[in-house]
Enzyme design. Sequence first.
Site, PDB file in Angstrom:
ATOM      1  N   ASP A 240       0.254  -1.371   0.022  1.00 49.66           N
ATOM      2  CA  ASP A 240       0.052   0.077   0.083  1.00 49.66           C
ATOM      3  C   ASP A 240       0.948   1.418  -0.136  1.00 49.66           C
ATOM      4  O   ASP A 240       0.753   2.597   0.571  1.00 49.66           O
ATOM      5  CB  ASP A 240      -0.921  -0.002   1.347  1.00 49.66           C
ATOM      6  CG  ASP A 240      -2.630  -0.656   0.891  1.00 49.66           C
ATOM      7  OD1 ASP A 240      -2.254  -1.100  -0.186  1.00 49.66           O
ATOM      8  OD2 ASP A 240      -3.181  -1.467   1.888  1.00 49.66           O
ATOM      9  N   LYS A 243      -0.628   4.833  -0.929  1.00 51.65           N
ATOM     10  CA  LYS A 243      -1.078   5.898  -0.396  1.00 51.65           C
ATOM     11  C   LYS A 243      -0.957   7.175   0.498  1.00 51.65           C
ATOM     12  O   LYS A 243      -1.026   7.722   0.446  1.00 51.65           O
ATOM     13  CB  LYS A 243      -2.176   4.356   0.654  1.00 51.65           C
ATOM     14  CG  LYS A 243      -2.569   3.873   0.949  1.00 51.65           C
ATOM     15  CD  LYS A 243      -3.068   3.227   1.991  1.00 51.65           C
ATOM     16  CE  LYS A 243      -4.178   1.531   1.569  1.00 51.65           C
ATOM     17  NZ  LYS A 243      -4.313   1.519   2.887  1.00 51.65           N
TER      18      LYS A 243
END
Length: 381
Positions: A240, A243
Site C-alpha cells: 500500500d 497511499k
Amino acid sequence: MTNDKPISNFSEQNELQSEEMLAVIFEYMGKITAENDLDKLLMILADLGKRLIIADRCTVWLYQAAEHQLWTIVAHGIDKVVIPADSGFVGHSFMTGEPVIVEDAYQDERFNDAIDRSTGYLTKSVVCIPFRNSEGEIIGAFQAINKMTASQTFSEKDIEVLTLAASYSGKSFESSILRNELIETQKEMIETMGEIGESRSKETGHHVRRVAKYSYELAKLAGLPEQQARLLKLASPMHDIGKVAIPDHILLKPGKLTDEEFELMKTHTSIGYYVFKHSQRDLLKTAAIISHEHHEKWNGTGYPNGLAGKEIHIFGRITAIADVFDALGSDRVYKKAWPLQDIIDHLKEQRGQHFDPTLIDLFLGNIDTFLDIRNELSDDI
C-alpha cells in the site's frame, strides 16, 4: 605432546596435475559466483581448498571484529566453532598475516587440541593461509588439515595454491557480505516505507509485518520455493505504499467514499507500481508486482486492470488474502474489527469471486497458523 595414533581417514592420493587443478578451479568458480548464501559459500570454498591441495579437511574462518574472534559455520565433520582471534595455528596466521606449515601439530606449542579432544579426530599436518579484502585488511583464513598424499605433509607449492584460493575467497566473501548488507538495507527500507504508508491511514506497523508473515506462510503452503516465499515476505510490506500520494480527506474519511473519491483511492496501486517498476532488483520488482495487483480479483472485477484468475500474479493473489484477512480483523477509521467467524465466513463467500479458490482453501485449512501470527504481532503488544 606426542600422539602415535594414525591420521584419521588417511588414504594415499596423488597430487593434482596442472590441468586437473585448472578444471577444479573452473568448476568451483561457477559455484562461487552463483551462491548468495554466506554459509553455503563457506562450504564451497572449504571444499575448493580441500580438493586443490589434497587435504582431509579444510576450514574457512572469518574474523568477527567486535568480539575479536575467528569463527566458522562450516567445517568438514564438525559443528560451528568460535575461537579467540589469536588461538592456534589459524589464529597465528591471522594475527601475523603469514602462512603457517606444520608437519606434526602435537609437537608445536601453538596447537590448540580442543577440537581433537572433543571429536576424537587426530590432527597431524596443518597449513594455514590468511586472506584479505579489497582494502588489504585480513578478514579470515584457510586452514587445511592432514595431507592425504604419500608425503603426509604440506609443501610450499600447497601454500602457493591455497594462496590463490584465499585471494579469490577474500573477494568472494566481501562481495557476499556487501550483497547481504544490500538486501538487509532494502528490507529495512521497504518495511519502513510500508509503515509510513500505513501510518498515513492511521494503521500500525504491525499490519505490514503481519501481512508479510501471512504471505510467507501461505506461499510455502502453496508450494512456492523458499527463495520465492522469502522474496514475497520481504516485498509485501510495500503493498500500500501508493497511499502516501492519496489526500488525507479521502484516506482518513470515516464514512463511505463517493464514487469519485474511490476512483482516486484506487490509484494507489498504480502509484506504488510506478515507484518500483524500473528497478532491476528482484526485491523491488516483486514490490512493484504486489503494489499493482493485490486489489485484483479472481473473477476479474478488481482494479486497476481487471485481471482475472491466473492472469493475476501469484504474489498478488497471496497478498490479497493476507491483506483482507488482516484488514477485516483490525480497527480502521471507517470500521471496527470484525469478529473472527464473520471474517472466515466472508473469505468462504469470496472463494472464486475475490480470491483464488486453491489459495483460500489452503489459508482456511491452516487458519490456526495465521491466528498464531496475528496473536504474536497483535496491535495490543
